[in-house]
Write a protein that holds these residues in place. Sequence first.
Motif, PDB file in Angstrom:
ATOM      1  N   ASP A   1      14.187 106.446  83.512  1.00  0.00           N
ATOM      2  CA  ASP A   1      13.566 105.051  84.600  1.00  0.00           C
ATOM      3  C   ASP A   1      12.245 105.355  84.974  1.00  0.00           C
ATOM      4  O   ASP A   1      12.519 105.108  85.645  1.00  0.00           O
ATOM      5  CB  ASP A   1      14.036 104.155  84.571  1.00  0.00           C
TER       6      ASP A   1
ATOM      7  N   ALA B   1       8.941 102.497  87.465  1.00  0.00           N
ATOM      8  CA  ALA B   1       8.387 101.960  87.639  1.00  0.00           C
ATOM      9  C   ALA B   1       6.943 102.679  87.695  1.00  0.00           C
ATOM     10  O   ALA B   1       6.960 103.555  89.419  1.00  0.00           O
ATOM     11  CB  ALA B   1       9.345 101.033  88.348  1.00  0.00           C
TER      12      ALA B   1
ATOM     13  N   ALA C   1      10.294  97.056  78.328  1.00  0.00           N
ATOM     14  CA  ALA C   1      10.793  97.487  78.688  1.00  0.00           C
ATOM     15  C   ALA C   1      10.477  98.420  79.985  1.00  0.00           C
ATOM     16  O   ALA C   1       8.834  98.947  80.067  1.00  0.00           O
ATOM     17  CB  ALA C   1      11.684  98.340  78.595  1.00  0.00           C
ATOM     18  N   LEU C   2      10.940  99.187  80.767  1.00  0.00           N
ATOM     19  CA  LEU C   2      10.339 100.453  81.329  1.00  0.00           C
ATOM     20  C   LEU C   2       9.761 101.496  81.150  1.00  0.00           C
ATOM     21  O   LEU C   2      11.424 102.229  79.937  1.00  0.00           O
ATOM     22  CB  LEU C   2      10.902 100.623  83.129  1.00  0.00           C
TER      23      LEU C   2
ATOM     24  N   SER D   1      22.025 106.442  84.781  1.00  0.00           N
ATOM     25  CA  SER D   1      19.590 106.248  84.260  1.00  0.00           C
ATOM     26  C   SER D   1      19.674 106.136  85.952  1.00  0.00           C
ATOM     27  O   SER D   1      19.617 106.343  87.163  1.00  0.00           O
ATOM     28  CB  SER D   1      19.413 105.037  84.144  1.00  0.00           C
TER      29      SER D   1
ATOM     30  N   ALA E   1      16.155 106.683  88.296  1.00  0.00           N
ATOM     31  CA  ALA E   1      15.312 106.114  88.613  1.00  0.00           C
ATOM     32  C   ALA E   1      14.193 106.906  88.945  1.00  0.00           C
ATOM     33  O   ALA E   1      14.739 106.961  90.635  1.00  0.00           O
ATOM     34  CB  ALA E   1      15.206 104.171  88.339  1.00  0.00           C
TER      35      ALA E   1
ATOM     36  N   LEU F   1      12.889  91.187  80.325  1.00  0.00           N
ATOM     37  CA  LEU F   1      12.880  93.143  80.044  1.00  0.00           C
ATOM     38  C   LEU F   1      14.739  93.497  79.186  1.00  0.00           C
ATOM     39  O   LEU F   1      15.616  92.954  79.717  1.00  0.00           O
ATOM     40  CB  LEU F   1      12.766  94.054  81.788  1.00  0.00           C
TER      41      LEU F   1
ATOM     42  N   HIS G   1      16.633  96.307  83.343  1.00  0.00           N
ATOM     43  CA  HIS G   1      15.633  97.205  83.873  1.00  0.00           C
ATOM     44  C   HIS G   1      14.961  95.741  85.347  1.00  0.00           C
ATOM     45  O   HIS G   1      14.153  96.027  85.642  1.00  0.00           O
ATOM     46  CB  HIS G   1      14.199  97.079  83.017  1.00  0.00           C
TER      47      HIS G   1
ATOM     48  N   ILE H   1      15.433  96.938  88.636  1.00  0.00           N
ATOM     49  CA  ILE H   1      15.225  98.512  88.465  1.00  0.00           C
ATOM     50  C   ILE H   1      13.536  98.079  89.495  1.00  0.00           C
ATOM     51  O   ILE H   1      13.075  98.355  90.102  1.00  0.00           O
ATOM     52  CB  ILE H   1      14.726  99.052  87.243  1.00  0.00           C
ATOM     53  N   LEU H   2      13.115  97.190  88.254  1.00  0.00           N
ATOM     54  CA  LEU H   2      12.055  96.862  88.499  1.00  0.00           C
ATOM     55  C   LEU H   2      11.252  95.850  90.381  1.00  0.00           C
ATOM     56  O   LEU H   2      11.057  96.395  90.912  1.00  0.00           O
ATOM     57  CB  LEU H   2      11.164  95.689  88.032  1.00  0.00           C
TER      58      LEU H   2
END
Length: 242
Positions: free
Chosen positions: A18, A20, A46-47, A101, A103, A136, A140, A143-144
């Motif tokens: 993923d 960002a 989503a990313l 995942s 990232a 999201l 995500h 993650i963001l």
Amino acid sequence: MTAGYDRSAFEPFAVTVDLAVFTVRGGRLHVLLIRRGQEPYEGAWALPGGFLLPRESAEAAARRELAEETGLSEAVVASLHLEQLRTYSEPDRDPRMRVVSVAFTALVPDMPEPAAEGGGDAAHARWVAVGEVPDLAFDHAAILADARARVGSKLEYTCLATAFCPPEFTLGELQAVYETVWDTVLDRPNFRRKVLATPGFVEAVPGAARLTGGRGKPAALYRPGPATALHPPLLRPEGSTR
């Protein structure tokens, strides 16, 4: 096969990437998002990201997925400095199966508009102001948030902020980059003092100045200095969460 190793003893799982990716547009911090074109979460934002291929590294997969889902050119994607953020491995983060995942994040200047139509499982891609990001898919949002904290730290310890300024810039323009990414207001005299006291951060352009509005005298112009890291770091104000 290694002698004595039974691969069936372990439940298989998938690995994804993923991304960002941030930029500053119109004085606001933006992140690159895609609208999913298939289940799960069809229609949700989503990313960018996707599954690793069997003979592919995580970074190679990240660049491939970014190009496929956003339509950004291979040259643009290849030029990005991607920084590995962390690994997300909660067992139920993806409803399809166990998915781990890796990232990545990046803060880059002068990013073009993505293609109107995405590829892969992305129906559409666009830049979205960070303050206007909708709900999201998957995890995500977490993650963001982690990625935004990371790029905020990059500005504390590196000279990255000058890349978002014109070739010759005022200290007010440089301060605006920090305020945009950190989502805070900085004290102008204190910011100026810290910048000018940091060896190699900026260099004065001899005899150059620019009117910046109001009735004051023209502001002195600067350009990036030779340093790549800030010593001492330019730390965010206490209480800032970005």
